[in-house]
Each structure stands twice: as structure tokens, then as C-alpha cells.
Design an enzyme around this catalytic site. Structure first.
Site, mmCIF file in Angstrom:
data_model
loop_
_atom_site.group_PDB
_atom_site.id
_atom_site.type_symbol
_atom_site.label_atom_id
_atom_site.label_comp_id
_atom_site.label_asym_id
_atom_site.label_seq_id
_atom_site.Cartn_x
_atom_site.Cartn_y
_atom_site.Cartn_z
ATOM 1 C CE1 TYR A 142 -3.578 2.657 0.661
ATOM 2 C CE2 TYR A 142 -2.260 3.304 2.560
ATOM 3 C CZ TYR A 142 -3.305 3.543 1.680
ATOM 4 O OH TYR A 142 -4.076 4.678 1.829
ATOM 5 C CG ASP A 237 5.730 3.614 0.803
ATOM 6 O OD1 ASP A 237 6.057 4.246 1.828
ATOM 7 O OD2 ASP A 237 4.559 3.455 0.439
ATOM 8 C CE LYS A 265 1.140 5.436 8.163
ATOM 9 N NZ LYS A 265 1.063 4.483 7.084
HETATM 10 C C1 PLP Z 1 0.454 4.972 5.693
HETATM 11 C C2 PLP Z 1 1.209 4.654 4.475
HETATM 12 C C3 PLP Z 1 1.163 5.479 3.339
HETATM 13 C C4 PLP Z 1 0.223 6.653 3.242
HETATM 14 O O1 PLP Z 1 0.501 7.644 4.163
HETATM 15 P P1 PLP Z 1 -0.676 8.721 4.507
HETATM 16 O O2 PLP Z 1 0.006 9.676 5.434
HETATM 17 O O3 PLP Z 1 -1.775 7.935 5.127
HETATM 18 O O4 PLP Z 1 -1.062 9.351 3.229
HETATM 19 C C5 PLP Z 1 1.979 5.194 2.277
HETATM 20 N N1 PLP Z 1 2.797 4.121 2.306
HETATM 21 C C6 PLP Z 1 2.864 3.302 3.364
HETATM 22 C C7 PLP Z 1 3.811 2.161 3.348
HETATM 23 C C8 PLP Z 1 2.065 3.525 4.472
HETATM 24 O O5 PLP Z 1 2.110 2.679 5.495
#
Ligand code: PLP
Length: 425
Positions: A142, A237, A265
């Protein structure tokens, strides 16, 4: 103070599904969500006056526990000087210096406001840098709700992706190739066919959004080699894993240099922040230096920078990774013990302060094996734990997070509760 039930009734009238992010609605475990009025350390206090030991940790950011005094003080201090300037501010420079010092592959960095913005910008930059259109991603990874990345695998061997949400044009999906994680042959085949047209490959190096999946030995190295050979930009990511599994994320642990990295995060210390960075040669293609446009009214916001810097400073000072891993291993042992006593198969992937558990005989290595696990059993465990004061993510396919504030009584209590919930199945 209203109870969760009456708040949810009011919320559903005006907010779609009553929530501002879908998983919070408890649809995959059933029942209604509770509302939180306060969070402190390892604990959430609900609108109904209950205290819950929290393994969601606001979906990853709260590695120091909730409402950490050092972060609170930093925000308070910044607040005295103003909430937003719309000009460069000194904290942005300090943040860039901190990120470059902590994350091995990042030479230059830009701040944004969410993980979604970070991955979206990485994709645009990869395309702008290479002059190519196609993106490779893996099923089950994701990357936020970016159109080009909210794509699922098509049917058939090497078919292109299909939209994984209404509202995404099929023509966008055709530029995204979706492959199974941990499958070097599928990767080789996709690059053999489309290599010249692939701008970049994006992955969660430790996928943590269908539960936790760990890469097989050599898989990430193979991904790095294939991208280098074909001139495709490798994007890690690390929105979830950055600063959580090591100061420099998975890339530090596994000693791999991606070309670009998306962060979020933890980097915001609980405020809305994202960032992306990498090789200077690529980052310098961003406006105002280069032709790839990217911007943000509140990017580098002083309150958000203050909170994030305080969170990162704590990580550098405390170096809590060994402590976090010891708690992770304790939880894993409790889960394994519960499963053994109950006599049911359970997979319990864990790395440092991230863990998940799948009711599955087969090891979980990709999206297919994760989603083949028994999520009905997860629901039962979820509700038993919630009754006993332990809050797990309200979905079988979300990872659990531990913070430094869990150390001691909270982790011991959670081990008891989790192990018992599995034995009661
Ligand atoms: C949470 C998350 C996102 C998206 O971040 P948001 O701040 O919710 O837009 C993208 N990549 C990963 C791996 C995530 O865990």
C-alpha cells in the site's frame, strides 16, 4: 461527554461512514468503533471512560508512545512563534539535515504533508527523470491513495493492472504493472517485456499493509539489481518502516540503496507530515530547479517540523531499537504459545516493534498467502482482546505496532491477553 455510540450516530449523519479514513469504521471486524478523547503513553482513553493498551499507535507514528512530553514541549515552544509562515523557516533546514544524516541513501529531501503525497511525488519524479511512463508495484503493498498506485493485479500472467477503486481511469491502470511480492521470476519477466518503458519500481521493503510480510533472503537485492540494469528508479516506500525498524529504515538494516525514499508517519511526531528524498541528481529535477512540479501550502509547517524533529531527536538519543525488539519478541512468543496450547497453526512475523499474526498453515510470503489466512479467527481474537483492554488494529490485514511506552506492565498484560484470546478460540 458523549459516549462512543452517540458520537458515531452523529458522525454518520455528516461524515461518510462516520469516519475520515475507512479502516477506522471497524467494517472488517464488525461492531462500532470507539472514540478516543485522550492518549497517553501506551494507552488510549475512550469516550466511554475505558483505558485500552494500544497496538495501533496511530497507525505507526507513535513510536515513543502517545503525547510524549518532549514532543509536546517542542510543539508548545513552536506554537508561541506562530502556526504557519509561508516562507522558508529554520526548522525545515534542521529537518533536512536530520533526515540526510539518518537515512543512508538520501542526499536531498523535500517535505510534504502525508505519505500519499510523498509516494505520488516519487512516482512523478521517476517519470520526469527517466522520460518513461510505466510503474511497477507489488500486490499487497500500500502506498497511500495515489491513483497510479491504487491498482490491483489483472487476471492472467503478465497483464497490466486494474483500478482498485472506482474513480480511477482504466488508462491510468494500464501504466502500472502489478507483480507478486517475493517472486524474482515474475519481476524478471516483467522487465524482460517492458524494461525500456519502466520509469520506476515502488515497494514497501517490509510490506506492512496486509499484515507484515518479510522479504525472502536476496529478494530486495535482486530488485535493486534489476532496476539498475534497466535504468528504472528504485523507490522504497518507508512511510511505515522509516525510523521504526532502524534509524535509517529497512535500507539501513538490509544495506540497500534505493534511488528515492518516501517517508511519513514517525517523521511527523504525530502531526501530518511526509517527505521524499534520494539521489541529488534525481531530486534536482524538482521545481524550481527542474521541470517536475511539486508544491504545498503547508509543507515544512513549523509545528509539524518541531514535532517531527523532537521525535527523531529522541530516537537518536535513546536508540530504543533493541528494547523495542525485545518487546516484539515477547509478544511473538506469547502468540506462539497461545497457538501451540490451542493446537492451531499461526504465522507470527515480527521485526523489531512491528508484528502481525495470521491463522494460516502456510508461511505468509505475499498478498495471496496473506489473504488466504483465516480472518474470522482474527475477528474473534480482536474482540476478546478489546473486551480485555487491548486494542489491536481493526483488521486482520494491518500490522501491529509497539512503542517504548509499552515497556513493562503494558507489554506483560498484553502478552497474557493475546495468548488467552487465542487459547479461547
Ligand atoms: C500509511 C502509508 C502510506 C500513506 O501515508 P498517509 O500519510 O496515510 O497518506 C503510504 N505508504 C505506506 C507504506 C504507508 O504505510
Amino acid at each position: 461527554m458523549s459516549s462512543s455510540e452517540s458520537l458515531f450516530t452523529r458522525a454518520r449523519r455528516l461524515i461518510p461512514g462516520g469516519v475520515n479514513s475507512p479502516v477506522r469504521a471497524f467494517r472488517s471486524v464488525g461492531g462500532a468503533p470507539f472514540f478516543t478523547v485522550r492518549a497517553e503513553g501506551a494507552t488510549l482513553e475512550t469516550a466511554d471512560g475505558r483505558e485500552l493498551i494500544d497496538f495501533v499507535c496511530t497507525w505507526g507514528p507513535a513510536i515513543h508512545g502517545h503525547n510524549h512530553p518532549a514532543i509536546r514541549e517542542a510543539v508548545r515552544d513552536a506554537l508561541d512563534r506562530g502556526t504557519s509562515f509561508g516562507t522558508p523557516n529554520p526548522l525545515e533546514v534542521e529537518m533536512a539535515e536530520t533526515i540526510v544524516a539518518m537515512v543512508p541513501s538520501i542526499e536531498k529531501v523535500r517535505m510534504c504533508n502525508s505519505g500519499t503525497e510523498a509516494t505520488m511525488s516519487c512516482i512523478r519524479l521517476a517519470r520526469g527523470f527517466t522520460g518513461r511512463d510505466k510503474i511497477v508495484k507489488f500486490s499487497g503493498c500500500y502506498h497511500g491513495h495515489v491513483d497510479s498506485l491504487l491498482i490491483k493485479a489483472g487476471s492472467g500472467a503478465l497483464t497490466l493492472g486494474h483500478p482498485d477503486s472506482a474513480g480511477i481511469p482504466a488508462s491510468f491502470a494500464q501504466e502500472t504493472i502489478v507483480l507478486p511480492f517475493n517472486d524474482p521470476d515474475a519481476l524478471d519477466a516483467a522487465f524482460a517485456e517492458f524494461g525500456e518503458r519502466i520509469a520506476g519500481l515502488i515497494l514497501e521493503p517490509y510490506p506492512a499493509n496486509v499484515g507484515l510480510i518479510l522479504p525472502k533472503p536476496g529478494f530486495l537485492q535482486h530488485v535493486r539489481e534489476v532496476c539498475s540494469r534497466h535504468g528504472a528508479v528504485l523507490i522504497f516506500d518507508e512511510v511505515m518502516t522509516g525510523f521504526r525498524v532502524a534509524p535509517g529504515g529497512v535500507q539501513e538494516r538490509e544495506n540497500i540503496r534505493p534511488d528515492l525514499t518516501a517517508l511519513g508517519k514517525i517523521i511527523g511526531g504525530g502531526l501530518p507530515v511526509g517527505a521524499f528524498g534520494g539521489r541529488a541528481e534525481i531530486m534536482d529535477r524538482l521545481a524550481p530547479l527542474g521541470p517536475v512540479y511539486q508544491a504545498g501550502t503547508l509543507s515544512g509547517n513549523p509545528l509539524a517540523m518541531a514535532a517531527g524533529l523532537a521525535a527523531l531527536k529522541l530516537l537518536r538519543e535513546l536508540d530504543p531499537y533493541a528494547r523495542l525488539d525485545a518487546m516484539g519478541r515477547k509478544i511473538k512468543a506469547a502468540l506462539d504459545e497461545g497457538a501451540m496450547l490451542r493446537g492451531i497453526p499461526l504465522q507470527t512475523p515480527q521485526v523489531g516493534s512491528m508484528f502481525s499474526f495470521y491463522f494460516s498453515e502456510a508461511p505468509v510470503v505475499d498478498y495471496a498467502t496473506a489473504t488466504a489466512s483465516d480472518s474470522t479467527r482474527f475477528k474473534d481474537v480482536f474482540h476478546t482482546c478489546l473486551q480485555d483492554g487491548v486494542y489491536l488494529p481493526p483488521s486482520a490485514f494491518e500490522a501491529c505496532f509497539i512503542s517504548t511506552a509499552h515497556e513493562g506492565a503494558a507489554i506483560d498484560r498484553a502478552c497474557e491477553v493475546l495468548s488467552k484470546a487465542i487459547r479461547l478460540l
